[in-house]
Design a protein around this motif. Sequence first.
Motif, PDB file in Angstrom:
ATOM      1  N   ALA A 240      23.042  68.967  21.566  1.00 30.37           N
ATOM      2  CA  ALA A 240      23.297  70.343  21.139  1.00 30.37           C
ATOM      3  C   ALA A 240      24.667  70.799  21.623  1.00 30.37           C
ATOM      4  CB  ALA A 240      22.199  71.262  21.672  1.00 30.37           C
ATOM      5  N   THR A 241      25.026  70.397  22.859  1.00 33.26           N
ATOM      6  CA  THR A 241      26.320  70.788  23.413  1.00 33.26           C
ATOM      7  C   THR A 241      27.477  70.219  22.584  1.00 33.26           C
ATOM      8  OG1 THR A 241      25.282  70.789  25.585  1.00 33.26           O
ATOM      9  CG2 THR A 241      27.676  70.808  25.544  1.00 33.26           C
ATOM     10  N   LEU A 242      27.253  69.072  21.975  1.00 27.11           N
ATOM     11  CA  LEU A 242      28.290  68.444  21.149  1.00 27.11           C
ATOM     12  C   LEU A 242      28.238  68.935  19.703  1.00 27.11           C
ATOM     13  CD1 LEU A 242      27.942  64.840  22.556  1.00 27.11           C
ATOM     14  CD2 LEU A 242      29.935  66.312  22.794  1.00 27.11           C
ATOM     15  N   GLY A 243      27.366  69.907  19.455  1.00 28.03           N
ATOM     16  CA  GLY A 243      27.272  70.455  18.105  1.00 28.03           C
ATOM     17  C   GLY A 243      26.519  69.557  17.138  1.00 28.03           C
ATOM     18  N   SER A 244      25.751  68.600  17.660  1.00 28.55           N
ATOM     19  CA  SER A 244      24.983  67.712  16.778  1.00 28.55           C
ATOM     20  C   SER A 244      23.759  68.441  16.241  1.00 28.55           C
ATOM     21  CB  SER A 244      24.482  66.490  17.546  1.00 28.55           C
ATOM     22  OG  SER A 244      25.544  65.642  17.845  1.00 28.55           O
ATOM     23  N   HIS A 245      23.310  67.975  15.073  1.00 29.30           N
ATOM     24  CA  HIS A 245      22.055  68.495  14.570  1.00 29.30           C
ATOM     25  C   HIS A 245      20.913  67.714  15.228  1.00 29.30           C
ATOM     26  CE1 HIS A 245      19.059  70.155  11.992  1.00 29.30           C
ATOM     27  NE2 HIS A 245      18.566  68.936  11.895  1.00 29.30           N
ATOM     28  N   LEU A 246      19.947  68.435  15.797  1.00 28.12           N
ATOM     29  CA  LEU A 246      18.857  67.755  16.510  1.00 28.12           C
ATOM     30  C   LEU A 246      17.830  67.232  15.513  1.00 28.12           C
ATOM     31  CD1 LEU A 246      18.307  70.233  19.478  1.00 28.12           C
ATOM     32  CD2 LEU A 246      20.015  68.432  19.194  1.00 28.12           C
ATOM     33  N   MET A 247      17.343  66.036  15.756  1.00 24.18           N
ATOM     34  CA  MET A 247      16.358  65.422  14.871  1.00 24.18           C
ATOM     35  C   MET A 247      15.000  66.117  15.037  1.00 24.18           C
ATOM     36  SD  MET A 247      17.673  62.989  13.081  1.00 24.18           S
ATOM     37  CE  MET A 247      18.855  64.235  12.821  1.00 24.18           C
ATOM     38  N   GLY A 248      14.350  66.414  13.929  1.00 25.21           N
ATOM     39  CA  GLY A 248      13.038  67.038  14.006  1.00 25.21           C
ATOM     40  C   GLY A 248      12.002  66.059  14.512  1.00 25.21           C
ATOM     41  N   GLU A 249      12.216  64.794  14.169  1.00 21.55           N
ATOM     42  CA  GLU A 249      11.265  63.763  14.579  1.00 21.55           C
ATOM     43  C   GLU A 249      12.084  62.594  15.105  1.00 21.55           C
ATOM     44  OE1 GLU A 249       7.221  62.958  12.373  1.00 21.55           O
ATOM     45  OE2 GLU A 249       8.765  61.638  11.607  1.00 21.55           O
TER      46      GLU A 249
ATOM     47  N   GLN B  39      16.637  46.381  22.941  1.00 19.59           N
ATOM     48  CA  GLN B  39      16.834  47.616  23.670  1.00 19.59           C
ATOM     49  C   GLN B  39      16.134  48.715  22.885  1.00 19.59           C
ATOM     50  OE1 GLN B  39      20.780  49.227  23.360  1.00 19.59           O
ATOM     51  NE2 GLN B  39      20.692  50.138  25.377  1.00 19.59           N
ATOM     52  N   ARG B  40      15.363  49.543  23.565  1.00 18.99           N
ATOM     53  CA  ARG B  40      14.704  50.656  22.879  1.00 18.99           C
ATOM     54  C   ARG B  40      15.696  51.810  22.767  1.00 18.99           C
ATOM     55  NH1 ARG B  40      10.632  48.866  26.572  1.00 18.99           N
ATOM     56  NH2 ARG B  40       9.118  47.578  25.447  1.00 18.99           N
ATOM     57  N   THR B  41      15.830  52.329  21.568  1.00 14.64           N
ATOM     58  CA  THR B  41      16.862  53.328  21.340  1.00 14.64           C
ATOM     59  C   THR B  41      16.438  54.255  20.211  1.00 14.64           C
ATOM     60  OG1 THR B  41      19.166  53.569  20.608  1.00 14.64           O
ATOM     61  CG2 THR B  41      18.066  51.557  19.941  1.00 14.64           C
ATOM     62  N   ALA B  42      16.839  55.515  20.280  1.00 18.77           N
ATOM     63  CA  ALA B  42      16.422  56.481  19.264  1.00 18.77           C
ATOM     64  C   ALA B  42      17.527  57.489  19.012  1.00 18.77           C
ATOM     65  CB  ALA B  42      15.162  57.222  19.728  1.00 18.77           C
ATOM     66  N   VAL B  43      17.752  57.788  17.738  1.00 20.18           N
ATOM     67  CA  VAL B  43      18.720  58.834  17.407  1.00 20.18           C
ATOM     68  C   VAL B  43      18.083  60.194  17.709  1.00 20.18           C
ATOM     69  CG1 VAL B  43      19.918  59.994  15.516  1.00 20.18           C
ATOM     70  CG2 VAL B  43      19.924  57.503  15.646  1.00 20.18           C
ATOM     71  N   VAL B  44      18.770  61.021  18.496  1.00 12.60           N
ATOM     72  CA  VAL B  44      18.264  62.371  18.752  1.00 12.60           C
ATOM     73  C   VAL B  44      19.146  63.421  18.096  1.00 12.60           C
ATOM     74  CG1 VAL B  44      17.130  61.726  20.912  1.00 12.60           C
ATOM     75  CG2 VAL B  44      19.465  62.589  20.987  1.00 12.60           C
ATOM     76  N   GLY B  45      20.385  63.045  17.764  1.00 12.67           N
ATOM     77  CA  GLY B  45      21.273  64.009  17.117  1.00 12.67           C
ATOM     78  C   GLY B  45      22.201  63.328  16.133  1.00 12.67           C
ATOM     79  N   LEU B  46      22.506  64.035  15.033  1.00 10.62           N
ATOM     80  CA  LEU B  46      23.434  63.507  14.023  1.00 10.62           C
ATOM     81  C   LEU B  46      24.580  64.490  13.863  1.00 10.62           C
ATOM     82  CD1 LEU B  46      21.350  62.222  10.954  1.00 10.62           C
ATOM     83  CD2 LEU B  46      22.643  60.856  12.595  1.00 10.62           C
ATOM     84  N   GLY B  47      25.796  63.972  13.736  1.00  6.88           N
ATOM     85  CA  GLY B  47      26.951  64.823  13.461  1.00  6.88           C
ATOM     86  C   GLY B  47      27.401  65.618  14.666  1.00  6.88           C
ATOM     87  N   GLY B  48      28.321  66.542  14.431  1.00  4.26           N
ATOM     88  CA  GLY B  48      28.895  67.338  15.509  1.00  4.26           C
ATOM     89  C   GLY B  48      30.371  67.015  15.669  1.00  4.26           C
ATOM     90  N   SER B  49      31.062  67.786  16.461  1.00  4.92           N
ATOM     91  CA  SER B  49      32.479  67.509  16.701  1.00  4.92           C
ATOM     92  C   SER B  49      32.968  68.293  17.899  1.00  4.92           C
ATOM     93  CB  SER B  49      33.310  67.895  15.480  1.00  4.92           C
ATOM     94  OG  SER B  49      33.312  69.299  15.343  1.00  4.92           O
ATOM     95  N   PHE B  50      34.140  67.901  18.407  1.00 12.89           N
ATOM     96  CA  PHE B  50      34.790  68.690  19.457  1.00 12.89           C
ATOM     97  C   PHE B  50      36.296  68.545  19.280  1.00 12.89           C
ATOM     98  CE2 PHE B  50      33.385  64.611  21.211  1.00 12.89           C
ATOM     99  CZ  PHE B  50      34.581  64.064  21.645  1.00 12.89           C
ATOM    100  N   ASP B  51      37.009  69.306  20.065  1.00 13.43           N
ATOM    101  CA  ASP B  51      38.433  69.404  19.883  1.00 13.43           C
ATOM    102  C   ASP B  51      39.135  68.947  21.163  1.00 13.43           C
ATOM    103  OD1 ASP B  51      40.637  71.255  18.306  1.00 13.43           O
ATOM    104  OD2 ASP B  51      40.909  71.190  20.481  1.00 13.43           O
ATOM    105  N   VAL B  52      40.057  68.005  21.029  1.00 16.52           N
ATOM    106  CA  VAL B  52      40.816  67.562  22.198  1.00 16.52           C
ATOM    107  C   VAL B  52      42.292  67.823  21.927  1.00 16.52           C
ATOM    108  CG1 VAL B  52      41.410  65.618  23.685  1.00 16.52           C
ATOM    109  CG2 VAL B  52      39.110  65.788  22.737  1.00 16.52           C
ATOM    110  N   ASP B  53      42.876  68.779  22.616  1.00 19.41           N
ATOM    111  CA  ASP B  53      44.291  69.132  22.457  1.00 19.41           C
ATOM    112  C   ASP B  53      44.668  69.258  20.980  1.00 19.41           C
ATOM    113  OD1 ASP B  53      44.267  68.790  25.203  1.00 19.41           O
ATOM    114  OD2 ASP B  53      44.971  66.722  25.075  1.00 19.41           O
TER     115      ASP B  53
END
Lengths: 625, 436
Positions: free
Chosen positions: A99-108, A126-140
């Motif tokens: 959420a802090t990175l502006g990602s959309h949180l996965m409903g499931e 390795q067990r792994t799961a997508v929890v967020g898609l997309g987002g952005s931030f600004d560096v200089d």
Amino acid sequence: MERLLVGLELHQQLASSTKLFCACPTVKTEEFPGKFERRLRPAQSETGHLDPAAVFEFAKGRSNLYFWNPESSCLVEADEEPPHPLSREALRDSLLIAATLGSHLMGEVHVMRKIVIDGSNTTGFQRTAVVGLGGSFDVDGVRVGVQTVTLEEDAARILGEDDASRHWGLDRLGVPLVEIALEPVDGDPDLVGRVALHLGRVLRSTGKAARGLGTIRQDMNVSLGGGKVVEVKGVQKLNLLPKVVEYERRRQSMLRRVAEELQGKGARRVACVHADVTGVLRGSASPVVSKLLSGGAKAVCIAATGLGGLLGWEPEPGVRLGKELAEVARANGVGGVIHSDEFEKQGIQPVEEAAIRRAVGCGSEDALVIVAGRADAVDRVVPLLADRLGACVDGVPAETRAPTDGGETRYMRPRAGSQRMYPETDVPDITVTEAEEAEISREAPEDWRSRVGRLEREWSLSRDLALKLYDADEIERFEELARRLEIEASFIASVFVDLPARLSREGVAESGYSHSALAQALEAVASGVVAKEAVPDVLKAAWEKGMTVEQAAGALGLERIDEVHLAGILDGIVSRQAALIREKGDAAFSPLMGEAMKELRGKADGALIARLLREKIAGFSRAPD
Amino acid sequence: MGDLSGYKGAALRLLEGAGAAVGDVLEVRTAWGAVTGTLVPRYLYGDGEHVVLKLKSGYNVGLSLEDISEVRVSAKGEKPSFSPPPPPESPEGLPRVLVIGTGGTIASRIDYRTGAVRPAVTSDELRSLVPELSQVARVDPEIMFDIMSENIAPSHWTKLARRVARAVGEEVDGVVITHGTDTLGYTAAALSFALAGVPIPVVLVGAQRSPDRPSSDAPLNLIAAVSVAATANFSGVYVAMHLNESDDRIAIHRGTRVRKNHTSRRDAFESVDVPLAAVWGRGGLEHVAEGLPPRGREFEPSVRFDEGAALLKFYPSMPGALVRAARRSGAKVIIMEGTGLGHVSEEVAKELKSFIRSGGMACMTSQCIRGRTDLSVYDTGRDLIHMGVLQLGDMLPETALAKAMWVLGTGARGEKARKLMAEDLAGETTARTFPG
């Protein structure tokens, strides 16, 4: 110049109390009372294909020895018990980061198995799961896009390896971590470094990131001019990132130039032939060759059409095709690779070269690559090298590489295919509730830049000190002391952020480091027991010898002396140097100050010494003879 | 209509409306952006509020319906064709082993599109997945059932026993039966009686980690089972499973003395109160117990089972009505799992007495699992002996149940059945117990 693209993948351990799929605590283990041995094998996909990275690891035939301790792992890490449900705490922490990175949180949230059979996971995935898609931030001013935020289990910790097996500690296996995959940015090494630094600070701002060595590492996907993507895995130090980017640029550019040379000659593919040259090379005048062939080793020579002169070519500093081949061989257990561009240097005589060419049956324009070592390893490596030589005309091969301490990269294995991910059927899908989403949005952390700015303003700190405090995660402790003690805040800050690093450089073991000693030292300065200048020496002694700050100050004779006592000592110096003062007047200050500091360093404030000394010199000059 | 397996409710309607099927590539527009991925099946208990896509990276993500504004099929799914790498060549003259599948997957491949796991069914597929088998034996796989091991019943034991008996006449050097681990011990015991005297090794094998994962114990267990079936110089019914948590040694257990003693570990199976029949290492059999029957014995299978036997576990306050219920459900033999040396409460004892009087056979085993029953030590026990309860010594309760069903299947009743239950027919009971 062709465009270099770099996609960063940052892996950050979470500060969760338990592992991701069991109730084990996330602690590091020093001793491992138990061990067991496993072999992993590739699982086949529906199309019958095997993941190239998985086949590569299996072909090496090495087993894995796992070491464990009940304080940090249970049957789940040993792959002797199914995973427990995914830690809700870690899930929430990862969602907050997304959420802090502006990602959309996965409903499931769907937990996947990502095949990794280098042994770093006992399961082979390795067990792994997508929890967020997309987002952005600004560096200089540069917008950096986020592709995915995933929650995954960390791998086992490598303890060592030998020819027969790799050794792993299970303490780290299963520790929750978030992976943030960024969209590729322009491969400006400096920008890549700044992006990583920024992202690290964003993570820290959430308060959910674990601290300490090895809790954060970066992978990089680097491609040049739309070519194949090279993955560099596990860069642990931030300052290596720009170096690695620059090295990859040079390396990939070299590979492209080799391809262009070949294409210029009209080559579609480099033809390779090979022959056993053990007999030809036996009794070689080259000490390198005779050493390689000792103990029943085998030597095979590969001849590659049209590559003559290109193996040792160094169009950019420190990158050569020959070096690439040696790395592939070494990753497969063969250390002996000599190519024709270095025959002279390695002491292989022209007459020997001619004999080799006859044995292989090739012309004098072809490049030769001698592979020598244990027979089974040589037999495995020769087709790999022939493939690699054959594909030189295509430019950069897709592969996984590891960084070196110096910021170069080394071949590890072929790149894993996309056909290596399937659902973890032992873990049910998880629905993220609205209540959880609401809680996460309430917890949104303060932007790190505004936090650092606040720190600068409130305590009149330099930006550098404020940033260092932020990066060292010492703000809270700093502010507590700055409020309580009557000492300059910048001094407190520098003790917090600069001193530990300085002592570490001086070889003081970090194990002795303690925050309470640091606070004690500052308290001693505030109460006048120890001079500011004495803090480094006192703390060094305290950490090295396990003493309290007071004991250390006493032992070093560095207790602060009071002003009366100080004046007495300065009087002594002035009277000893009377002649000098008479001769030079005020100009005698410098040598006298030097003498005073020799005697008083760490026992009194330098500015106070200087003031008193000037007064004494002035007084002496005015005094009648 | 395409396949939309697992989808229901609003999600199903949305996908149907878009003409989508599992395996299609979908472009899903959401409030926060477009997501492209392959539609994967939904699990049975999933809700009707999410659509699950496999992204290009391989990850599955569950998209909430409330976020979705539009679903478009951008490419129809293609059924992938299976072309495994060619299996390695087998040297000439290797022994022949029949590998019977009962439902636990022997070896399997994964559908990365959907995540489904499919068993390998042909010899080539099997050898392509476990190439080492090619060096050990000529394997003929044969899938007999495709059921979970908890659904295996005595009728399946009979079919298995018949098939093995036929294989003996087909010049097979050994038989391997792959089986789910939950009831593997029961089947091993049942076949030990049905195939008493079998002249070749019959090795049951399972896996505690499914074969779709790189860490599965299935390949090594299978290699060991095939190797033992092909080359061991002993015969009889055995179980091959990991000796410990490492992938290096496989324990070969006697079919009548083996029990699953852990829910999930690789070495869940243990030989109870007897030494292992053998230990297999990567180089072959490393240790073989003395006194195992040689190959080539005389063999007269008796493959029928009668389900009229029940296994009851005694517990404090157990109502006598449970014994009556077993009797009413058709039990002619009741195997009791008593406490300690083989005890039950007065109430249960009374019911057993009445069961025996009405012609039933009551047998006593112990829920201690290790050690033997002894009804002569306490009065309670003596009473049980007196009323005609047959104590089975160190016979495992599960083995005793399978044996009772087999005894009934032979048609034996009364004293003859009692004698068969008490006698050692397939190593199920021994007169001596050893330390360790």
